[in-house]
Scaffold this motif. Structure first.
Motif, short mmCIF file in Angstrom:
data_model
loop_
_atom_site.label_atom_id
_atom_site.label_comp_id
_atom_site.label_asym_id
_atom_site.label_seq_id
_atom_site.Cartn_x
_atom_site.Cartn_y
_atom_site.Cartn_z
N TYR A 117 0.86 -1.18 0.00
CA TYR A 117 0.00 0.00 0.00
C TYR A 117 0.90 1.23 0.00
O TYR A 117 1.66 1.46 0.95
CB TYR A 117 -0.93 -0.04 1.21
N HIS A 166 1.00 3.74 6.78
CA HIS A 166 0.14 4.17 7.88
C HIS A 166 0.95 4.75 9.03
O HIS A 166 0.74 4.44 10.19
CB HIS A 166 -0.72 3.00 8.39
N ASP A 195 -13.40 6.54 8.76
CA ASP A 195 -14.26 7.71 8.52
C ASP A 195 -15.53 7.39 7.72
O ASP A 195 -16.59 7.92 8.02
CB ASP A 195 -13.46 8.83 7.86
N ASP A 218 -9.87 -3.56 6.80
CA ASP A 218 -8.67 -2.96 6.21
C ASP A 218 -7.51 -3.91 6.48
O ASP A 218 -7.48 -4.60 7.50
CB ASP A 218 -8.39 -1.59 6.84
N GLY A 257 -8.39 -7.35 7.48
CA GLY A 257 -8.67 -8.29 6.39
C GLY A 257 -8.28 -7.68 5.06
O GLY A 257 -8.27 -6.45 4.92
N VAL A 273 -9.09 -7.00 1.20
CA VAL A 273 -10.23 -6.95 0.28
C VAL A 273 -10.07 -8.02 -0.80
O VAL A 273 -11.05 -8.61 -1.27
CB VAL A 273 -10.32 -5.54 -0.37
N ALA A 274 -8.81 -8.29 -1.15
CA ALA A 274 -8.53 -9.20 -2.27
C ALA A 274 -9.10 -10.60 -2.04
O ALA A 274 -9.56 -11.24 -2.98
CB ALA A 274 -7.03 -9.28 -2.50
N ARG A 295 -14.40 3.98 -0.07
CA ARG A 295 -13.89 5.24 -0.62
C ARG A 295 -12.38 5.13 -0.76
O ARG A 295 -11.70 4.68 0.17
CB ARG A 295 -14.22 6.41 0.31
N ILE A 315 -10.50 3.08 -2.27
CA ILE A 315 -9.95 1.74 -2.12
C ILE A 315 -9.73 1.09 -3.48
O ILE A 315 -8.70 0.46 -3.71
CB ILE A 315 -10.84 0.84 -1.20
N LEU A 351 -6.40 -1.39 -5.88
CA LEU A 351 -6.52 -2.83 -6.15
C LEU A 351 -6.04 -3.16 -7.56
O LEU A 351 -6.32 -2.42 -8.51
CB LEU A 351 -7.98 -3.27 -6.00
C1 LIG Z 1 -6.67 6.08 0.89
S1 LIG Z 1 -7.05 5.00 2.24
C2 LIG Z 1 -8.80 5.26 2.38
C3 LIG Z 1 -9.33 4.95 3.74
C4 LIG Z 1 -10.81 5.22 3.94
N1 LIG Z 1 -11.61 4.44 3.02
C5 LIG Z 1 -11.12 6.70 3.77
O1 LIG Z 1 -11.61 7.10 2.72
O2 LIG Z 1 -10.84 7.47 4.73
C6 LIG Z 1 -6.99 3.38 1.52
C7 LIG Z 1 -7.06 2.26 2.54
O3 LIG Z 1 -7.19 1.02 1.84
C8 LIG Z 1 -6.44 0.05 2.51
N2 LIG Z 1 -6.13 -1.01 1.55
C9 LIG Z 1 -5.41 -0.93 0.41
N3 LIG Z 1 -5.41 -2.11 -0.23
C10 LIG Z 1 -6.15 -2.96 0.54
C11 LIG Z 1 -6.53 -4.33 0.43
N4 LIG Z 1 -6.14 -5.07 -0.61
N5 LIG Z 1 -7.30 -4.88 1.40
C12 LIG Z 1 -7.71 -4.14 2.46
N6 LIG Z 1 -7.38 -2.84 2.63
C13 LIG Z 1 -6.62 -2.26 1.68
C14 LIG Z 1 -5.22 0.77 3.03
O4 LIG Z 1 -4.63 0.08 4.12
C15 LIG Z 1 -5.83 2.13 3.42
O5 LIG Z 1 -6.21 2.15 4.77
#
Ligand SMILES: C[S@@+](CC[C@H](N)C(=O)[O-])C[C@H]1O[C@@H](n2cnc3c(N)ncnc32)[C@H](O)[C@@H]1O
Length: 270
Positions: free
Chosen positions: A4, A8, A51, A70, A96, A98-99, A113, A115, A119
């Motif tokens: 990612y 963080h 959020d 996440d 977790g 998402v994949a 949002r 996300i 991917l």
């Molecule tokens: C830009 S942040 C957006 C967080 C939240 N949705 C928001 O809008 O405030 C993207 C988030 O997606 C998570 N993320 C990225 N790839 C992911 C995956 N394959 N599975 C789960 N989480 C993932 C990252 O760890 C990160 O917390």
């Protein structure tokens, strides 16, 4: 876990929360238009520090539920702490990916949002998840089109900063204009044609958060921009970037549009 690009770190977690305040009403509008309503059970993909889950929680109320997932344990820990502080008993968070996430509890809506841009194959992910939901499940996503950012009249530093951001994300394999790809992504996932709406902040004046907003993204990306040979720390001058950007826009009596967001939503076929 896939890589990612933004990480963080503490400042990045703070940046996500600042961003959420800046664009929260845009996302809230999309969730409402899409039909999130009291009593619904919601799954929030890539929830970060929570959020969007919290926005969803306020729409589904105490009679509904929200599960945020996440892949980053630090983000989930922070999200859980925030839920406890806000006494939001209907919101839970789990680590977790998402994949390969398997939906085990029934859901009425799957939301996310910023996300899908991270991917490798968002359509395949949505198709796999949609197959695990009941007919009529709502899918709602809110994604950026980074190429829409602009200032008028053009402030050179704004254009340069956005080029650095855009190029660095692209180098990292991030889909910088995911918002415009939502339509084809829904279709490729076998979902019905989505309804869509584009919205953006439109900012001006000395007190706008927009200067800091763009600077915070650039600050997070700077190490990667340097490693990729896109920009050096000296060129970017990150500690003075927000002030210089503000001064430039003010000198032009200009306005600044940070990247627009596109919301897309559809219900799986009944
Ligand atoms: C830009 S942040 C957006 C967080 C939240 N949705 C928001 O809008 O405030 C993207 C988030 O997606 C998570 N993320 C990225 N790839 C992911 C995956 N394959 N599975 C789960 N989480 C993932 C990252 O760890 C990160 O917390």
């Amino acid at each position: 876990m896939n890589t990612y690009v933004l990480g963080h770190s503490d400042p990045e977690v703070q940046r996500l929360e600042n961003q959420a305040r800046f664009i929260g009403d845009l996302t809230d509008d999309i969730l409402r238009r899409a039909g999130l309503a009291p009593g619904m059970r919601v799954l929030d993909l890539g929830c970060g520090t929570g959020d969007v889950s919290f926005l969803a929680a306020s729409l589904v109320g105490a009679g509904g539920s929200v599960l945020g997932i996440d892949q980053a344990p630090g983000a989930i820990e922070k999200a859980r702490g925030r839920a406890t502080l806000a006494h939001l008993d209907q919101v839970r968070f789990e680590v977790g990916s998402v994949a390969d996430y398997q939906i085990v509890e029934p859901v009425d809506a799957v939301v996310g949002r910023l996300i899908l841009l991270h991917l490798p194959d968002p359509a395949a992910t949505l198709q796999r998840l949609a197959a695990q939901t009941k007919p009529g499940t709502l899918f709602v996503f809110h994604e950026m089109d980074m190429s829409t950012a602009r200032s008028m009249p053009e402030a050179p530093l704004c254009a340069q900063g956005m080029r650095w951001i855009y190029q660095t994300f692209r180098r990292a394999g991030v889909e910088t204009d995911m918002g415009s790809k939502l339509y084809t992504t829904f279709r490729r996932a076998g979902l019905p044609d989505p309804q869509m709406l584009l919205s953006a902040r439109f900012e001006a004046g000395p007190d706008s958060f927009a200067y800091q907003y763009l600077t915070e993204v650039l600050r997070t990306l700077l190490p990667l921009a340097e490693r990729s040979g896109i920009a050096s720390a000296a060129e970017v001058g990150i500690d003075t970037f927000a002030d210089r950007l503000r001064n430039e826009v003010l000198a032009l009596d200009g306005v600044l549009q940070p990247p627009a967001f596109i919301g897309a939503w559809a219900r799986t076929r009944t």
